[in-house]
Design a protein around this motif. Structure first.
Motif, short mmCIF file in Angstrom:
data_model
loop_
_atom_site.label_atom_id
_atom_site.label_comp_id
_atom_site.label_asym_id
_atom_site.label_seq_id
_atom_site.Cartn_x
_atom_site.Cartn_y
_atom_site.Cartn_z
N MET A 46 0.84 -1.19 0.00
CA MET A 46 0.00 0.00 0.00
C MET A 46 0.88 1.24 0.00
O MET A 46 1.86 1.32 0.74
CB MET A 46 -0.91 -0.02 1.23
N GLU A 47 0.54 2.19 -0.82
CA GLU A 47 1.29 3.44 -0.90
C GLU A 47 1.01 4.31 0.30
O GLU A 47 -0.11 4.38 0.80
CB GLU A 47 0.90 4.18 -2.18
N GLU A 48 2.03 5.00 0.78
CA GLU A 48 1.89 5.85 1.97
C GLU A 48 1.18 7.15 1.62
O GLU A 48 1.41 7.75 0.58
CB GLU A 48 3.26 6.15 2.56
N LEU A 49 0.33 7.57 2.53
CA LEU A 49 -0.40 8.83 2.39
C LEU A 49 0.52 9.97 2.79
O LEU A 49 1.11 9.96 3.87
CB LEU A 49 -1.65 8.80 3.29
N THR A 50 0.67 10.96 1.92
CA THR A 50 1.52 12.12 2.23
C THR A 50 0.67 13.36 2.40
O THR A 50 -0.53 13.35 2.10
CB THR A 50 2.54 12.36 1.09
N LEU A 51 1.31 14.44 2.86
CA LEU A 51 0.59 15.70 3.06
C LEU A 51 -0.03 16.24 1.77
O LEU A 51 -1.06 16.90 1.80
CB LEU A 51 1.54 16.76 3.64
N THR A 52 0.59 15.95 0.65
CA THR A 52 0.09 16.51 -0.61
C THR A 52 -1.22 15.87 -1.07
O THR A 52 -2.01 16.51 -1.77
CB THR A 52 1.13 16.39 -1.73
N THR A 53 -1.46 14.63 -0.69
CA THR A 53 -2.68 13.94 -1.14
C THR A 53 -3.95 14.65 -0.65
O THR A 53 -4.79 15.04 -1.47
CB THR A 53 -2.67 12.46 -0.73
N PRO A 54 -4.13 14.85 0.66
CA PRO A 54 -5.34 15.59 1.08
C PRO A 54 -5.31 17.06 0.65
O PRO A 54 -6.36 17.65 0.40
CB PRO A 54 -5.35 15.46 2.60
N ALA A 55 -4.11 17.62 0.53
CA ALA A 55 -4.01 19.03 0.11
C ALA A 55 -4.52 19.22 -1.31
O ALA A 55 -5.02 20.30 -1.65
CB ALA A 55 -2.56 19.49 0.24
N LEU A 56 -4.40 18.20 -2.15
CA LEU A 56 -4.89 18.29 -3.53
C LEU A 56 -6.40 18.53 -3.59
O LEU A 56 -6.90 19.14 -4.54
CB LEU A 56 -4.54 17.02 -4.31
N LEU A 57 -7.11 18.04 -2.60
CA LEU A 57 -8.57 18.20 -2.60
C LEU A 57 -9.01 19.61 -2.22
O LEU A 57 -10.15 19.98 -2.46
CB LEU A 57 -9.22 17.19 -1.65
N PHE A 58 -8.12 20.41 -1.63
CA PHE A 58 -8.51 21.76 -1.18
C PHE A 58 -9.09 22.59 -2.31
O PHE A 58 -10.16 23.18 -2.16
CB PHE A 58 -7.31 22.48 -0.57
N SER A 59 -8.39 22.67 -3.42
CA SER A 59 -8.88 23.52 -4.51
C SER A 59 -10.17 22.96 -5.10
O SER A 59 -11.09 23.71 -5.41
CB SER A 59 -7.82 23.68 -5.59
N ALA A 60 -10.26 21.64 -5.24
CA ALA A 60 -11.48 21.03 -5.78
C ALA A 60 -12.67 21.28 -4.87
O ALA A 60 -13.74 21.71 -5.33
CB ALA A 60 -11.27 19.54 -5.99
N ILE A 61 -12.48 21.04 -3.58
CA ILE A 61 -13.58 21.23 -2.63
C ILE A 61 -13.95 22.71 -2.55
O ILE A 61 -15.13 23.06 -2.47
CB ILE A 61 -13.23 20.65 -1.25
N SER A 62 -12.97 23.59 -2.61
CA SER A 62 -13.26 25.03 -2.56
C SER A 62 -14.10 25.46 -3.75
O SER A 62 -15.06 26.23 -3.60
CB SER A 62 -11.95 25.83 -2.55
N LEU A 63 -13.78 24.97 -4.93
CA LEU A 63 -14.58 25.30 -6.12
C LEU A 63 -15.99 24.72 -6.01
O LEU A 63 -16.97 25.37 -6.39
CB LEU A 63 -13.89 24.79 -7.38
#
Length: 135
Positions: free
Chosen positions: A1-18
């Motif tokens: 399993m690939e490790e979850l990094t800080l950038t993964t949840p951060a990627l959703l910020f712009s999508a969720i904001s829009l």
């Protein structure tokens, strides 16, 4: 399993904001229509407006739940980032999974709300067409 990094949840910020911006615009548009229909109803006491008000009430409630699940998803993404920061990776993965589920629910509610909106518009179109056929 690939490790979850800080950038993964951060990627959703712009999508969720829009998405939240779109939800807010829908909500404001409904509020304007409801205020207008309310004024028309008080002026004329036209009972034909009541089904439109009922439809808008449902759509406002759906939009509210869309916003609640979208905001919850964003909050859980922030929590995920904090958990990654304090090296709680297993909990972070579960919280991030929950954030994705909340986002899915929010988008599913959007689909339902769009269907209801389309039905309402089709009703108005058919009403206009029937009126034109009578002329």
């Amino acid at each position: 399993m690939e490790e979850l990094t800080l950038t993964t949840p951060a990627l959703l910020f712009s999508a969720i904001s829009l998405i939240m911006l779109a939800y807010t615009n829908r909500f404001l548009a409904y509020a304007a229509v409801i205020r207008n229909l309310h004024a028309v109803y008080l002026e004329r006491k036209d009972k034909s407006i009541l089904p439109q008000i009922k439809n808008l009430k449902l759509r406002v409630n759906l939009t509210r739940w869309m916003q609640i699940f979208g905001i919850s998803s964003l909050l859980l993404c922030v929590l995920t980032m904090f958990l990654i920061y304090i090296n709680q990776h297993i909990v972070a993965v579960w919280i991030f999974g929950t954030a994705l589920i909340f986002l899915i629910i929010s988008l599913a509610l959007l689909i339902k709300e769009i269907q209801i909106s389309a039905q309402a518009l089709n009703f108005h179109i058919s009403d206009i067409e029937n009126h034109l056929k009578k002329k």
